[in-house]
Scaffold this motif. Structure first.
Motif, PDB file in Angstrom:
ATOM      1  N   UNK A 112      -2.488   3.994 -10.376  1.00 29.77           N
ATOM      2  CA  UNK A 112      -2.025   2.863  -9.572  1.00 29.77           C
ATOM      3  C   UNK A 112      -1.040   3.339  -8.510  1.00 29.77           C
ATOM      4  N   UNK A 113      -0.123   4.247  -8.910  1.00 28.77           N
ATOM      5  CA  UNK A 113       0.837   4.789  -7.955  1.00 28.77           C
ATOM      6  C   UNK A 113       0.142   5.610  -6.867  1.00 28.77           C
ATOM      7  N   UNK A 114      -0.796   6.462  -7.290  1.00 30.23           N
ATOM      8  CA  UNK A 114      -1.503   7.282  -6.315  1.00 30.23           C
ATOM      9  C   UNK A 114      -2.266   6.402  -5.338  1.00 30.23           C
ATOM     10  N   UNK A 115      -2.913   5.357  -5.849  1.00 29.62           N
ATOM     11  CA  UNK A 115      -3.646   4.443  -4.970  1.00 29.62           C
ATOM     12  C   UNK A 115      -2.696   3.801  -3.962  1.00 29.62           C
ATOM     13  N   UNK A 116      -1.519   3.413  -4.455  1.00 33.22           N
ATOM     14  CA  UNK A 116      -0.542   2.809  -3.543  1.00 33.22           C
ATOM     15  C   UNK A 116      -0.076   3.820  -2.511  1.00 33.22           C
ATOM     16  N   UNK A 117       0.206   5.050  -2.941  1.00 29.17           N
ATOM     17  CA  UNK A 117       0.720   6.071  -2.028  1.00 29.17           C
ATOM     18  C   UNK A 117      -0.323   6.491  -0.997  1.00 29.17           C
ATOM     19  N   UNK A 118      -1.609   6.414  -1.359  1.00 31.16           N
ATOM     20  CA  UNK A 118      -2.653   6.694  -0.380  1.00 31.16           C
ATOM     21  C   UNK A 118      -2.892   5.495   0.536  1.00 31.16           C
ATOM     22  N   UNK A 119      -2.768   4.305  -0.026  1.00 32.96           N
ATOM     23  CA  UNK A 119      -3.025   3.106   0.768  1.00 32.96           C
ATOM     24  C   UNK A 119      -1.967   2.921   1.853  1.00 32.96           C
ATOM     25  N   UNK A 120      -0.727   3.322   1.554  1.00 35.67           N
ATOM     26  CA  UNK A 120       0.350   3.115   2.525  1.00 35.67           C
ATOM     27  C   UNK A 120       0.088   3.836   3.849  1.00 35.67           C
ATOM     28  N   UNK A 121      -0.171   5.155   3.850  1.00 36.70           N
ATOM     29  CA  UNK A 121      -0.460   5.807   5.146  1.00 36.70           C
ATOM     30  C   UNK A 121      -1.779   5.343   5.751  1.00 36.70           C
ATOM     31  N   UNK A 122      -2.763   5.028   4.909  1.00 42.24           N
ATOM     32  CA  UNK A 122      -4.031   4.533   5.445  1.00 42.24           C
ATOM     33  C   UNK A 122      -3.833   3.213   6.189  1.00 42.24           C
ATOM     34  N   UNK A 123      -3.027   2.335   5.622  1.00 43.32           N
ATOM     35  CA  UNK A 123      -2.739   1.061   6.287  1.00 43.32           C
ATOM     36  C   UNK A 123      -2.024   1.295   7.608  1.00 43.32           C
ATOM     37  N   UNK A 124      -1.064   2.242   7.569  1.00 43.74           N
ATOM     38  CA  UNK A 124      -0.341   2.554   8.809  1.00 43.74           C
ATOM     39  C   UNK A 124      -1.257   3.123   9.872  1.00 43.74           C
ATOM     40  N   UNK A 125      -2.137   4.047   9.483  1.00 48.04           N
ATOM     41  CA  UNK A 125      -3.074   4.641  10.444  1.00 48.04           C
ATOM     42  C   UNK A 125      -3.998   3.572  11.027  1.00 48.04           C
ATOM     43  N   UNK A 126      -4.472   2.676  10.152  1.00 42.10           N
ATOM     44  CA  UNK A 126      -5.367   1.618  10.616  1.00 42.10           C
ATOM     45  C   UNK A 126      -4.676   0.713  11.632  1.00 42.10           C
ATOM     46  N   UNK A 127      -3.427   0.334  11.319  1.00 37.90           N
ATOM     47  CA  UNK A 127      -2.695  -0.545  12.240  1.00 37.90           C
ATOM     48  C   UNK A 127      -2.427   0.143  13.571  1.00 37.90           C
ATOM     49  N   UNK A 128      -2.032   1.414  13.526  1.00 43.16           N
ATOM     50  CA  UNK A 128      -1.756   2.153  14.757  1.00 43.16           C
ATOM     51  C   UNK A 128      -3.021   2.343  15.580  1.00 43.16           C
TER      52      UNK A 128
END
Length: 380
Positions: free
Chosen positions: A159-175
């Motif tokens: 769950x933590x790893x999924x969150x830690x991967x999702x955070x930069x992915x979300x940022x990259x998507x928004x940028x």
């Protein structure tokens, strides 16, 4: 009166013939009931032994031309003894059956996940099996608890790893969406942020790969004589931007002239992870000290001391476990490294250090919180 040879031969032949006949019958019964219980087979063997003795005695006595009175006495004695012995055999058989029934119940309880108590009120051999079964049930219960704990830890870790991967992915998507929409004034700044997020993901993936090598036992070390000062200098250079962002100064003491027998690449990763952990949790604008002390002729202790509050004493032994995260007292301040909370860095440190034959530990000191790793100075 001493028996002559002919009488002795007669008695031996009679005993052999009667015993053979009875035992053949017993063997047939045992073969017929070979799938029956141990108690049944035990009872058959005991009855066969009693009957063979009784038959042999009666036949031999009848052939000895005793008086009718004496023959009746022998028959009554043999008969009563036989009946009593058969009753004793039946009682013993039932006792055997009860003992194995309790043992079977204990096995069923163990299969159901229960811890069973040993049964000492039985035969020695059965009691020994019961004790071993009780000990096995306790070990199985402990193993089940450990598996449940590890499974819960694994689920939390993913769950933590999924969150830690999702955070930069979300940022990259928004940028990327902002760049695609053409609403940004400075695209180069957005590109820089995207590169930073990609770097965060790369570091996390590298950590996962390194951890998989450690856990599978396939981590290949290439040890050589290395200067500890060179390792520390390279590690400090790697974390310099992270330290500068929080106003943290890194100094060292006692590392000059120290020679280690280690893999330079993996050892640099160890020091980088230790420093990164301390930088994230140390107060802003504080200092971190890297030091080394000779432990014995074949090893030294490398320490990283920060001025943070550390962790609770009961958590010290868990700091180097996979996925372990700090309590509120040691929560990192927000920074751009992304995967600060992945819980992999110190687990990788322990794996690499133990692969070198060393050990790790953490301790609270009046001047701050210190992480220690013991490393070899000579080849094993």
């Amino acid at each position: 009166m001493i028996l002559n040879s002919s009488e002795l031969l007669f008695i031996l032949a009679t005993a052999a013939a009667c015993t053979t006949a009875v035992m053949l019958v017993a063997l047939l019964v045992l073969r017929w009931g070979r799938r029956r219980s141990i108690a049944f087979q035990f009872t058959v063997v005991v009855i066969a032994a009693i009957v063979s003795i009784a038959v042999t005695t009666v036949v031999a006595t009848a052939q000895m031309y005793l008086s009718a009175h004496d023959l009746q006495v022998v028959l009554w004695v043999v008969g009563i003894s036989t009946v009593m012995s058969l009753l004793a055999a039946l009682v013993s058989g039932r006792a055997v059956r009860r003992a194995f029934a309790k043992l079977r119940e204990s096995v069923a309880q163990v299969g159901a996940g229960d811890v069973v108590a040993p049964n000492s009120d039985t035969w020695k051999e059965v009691a020994e099996v019961s004790v071993q079964l009780s000990e096995a049930s306790e070990r199985l219960a402990a193993a089940r608890d450990e598996i449940a704990r590890l499974d819960a830890s694994r689920r939390q870790f993913f769950a933590w790893i999924s969150h830690d991967l999702r955070t930069p992915l979300t940022g990259i998507s928004a940028l990327a969406e902002a760049l695609d929409a053409g609403v940004v004034e400075d695209p180069s700044d957005y590109l820089r942020q995207i590169r930073a997020q990609v770097g965060t993901m790369n570091r996390l993936v590298d950590d996962l790969f390194e951890l998989s090598l450690i856990q599978s036992g396939t981590l290949k070390l290439r040890p050589e004589n290395v200067e500890l000062l060179d390792i520390v200098s390279d590690a400090v250079a790697d974390v310099s931007q992270l330290a500068a962002a929080r106003g943290i100064q890194i100094s060292h003491a006692g590392v000059e002239g120290r020679i280690l027998w280690a893999d330079p690449h993996e050892l640099t990763r160890v020091v980088v992870n230790l420093l990164t952990n301390s930088i994230r949790y140390a107060p802003a604008n504080s200092q971190i000290l890297v030091s080394a002390d000779q432990r014995d002729e074949s090893s030294l202790v490398l320490s990283v001391l920060d001025q943070g509050s550390g962790v609770a004493s009961e958590d010290l032994s868990h700091m180097f476990e996979i996925g372990w995260r700090a309590t509120e007292a040691r929560t990192p301040e927000q920074e751009s490294s992304g995967s600060a909370g992945a819980g992999l860095g110190l687990a990788i440190v322990r794996g690499i250090v133990e692969a070198h034959g060393g050990g790790v530990n953490a301790e609270q000191l009046p001047e701050g919180f210190r992480l220690n790793v013991a490393l070899p100075t000579v080849a094993a």
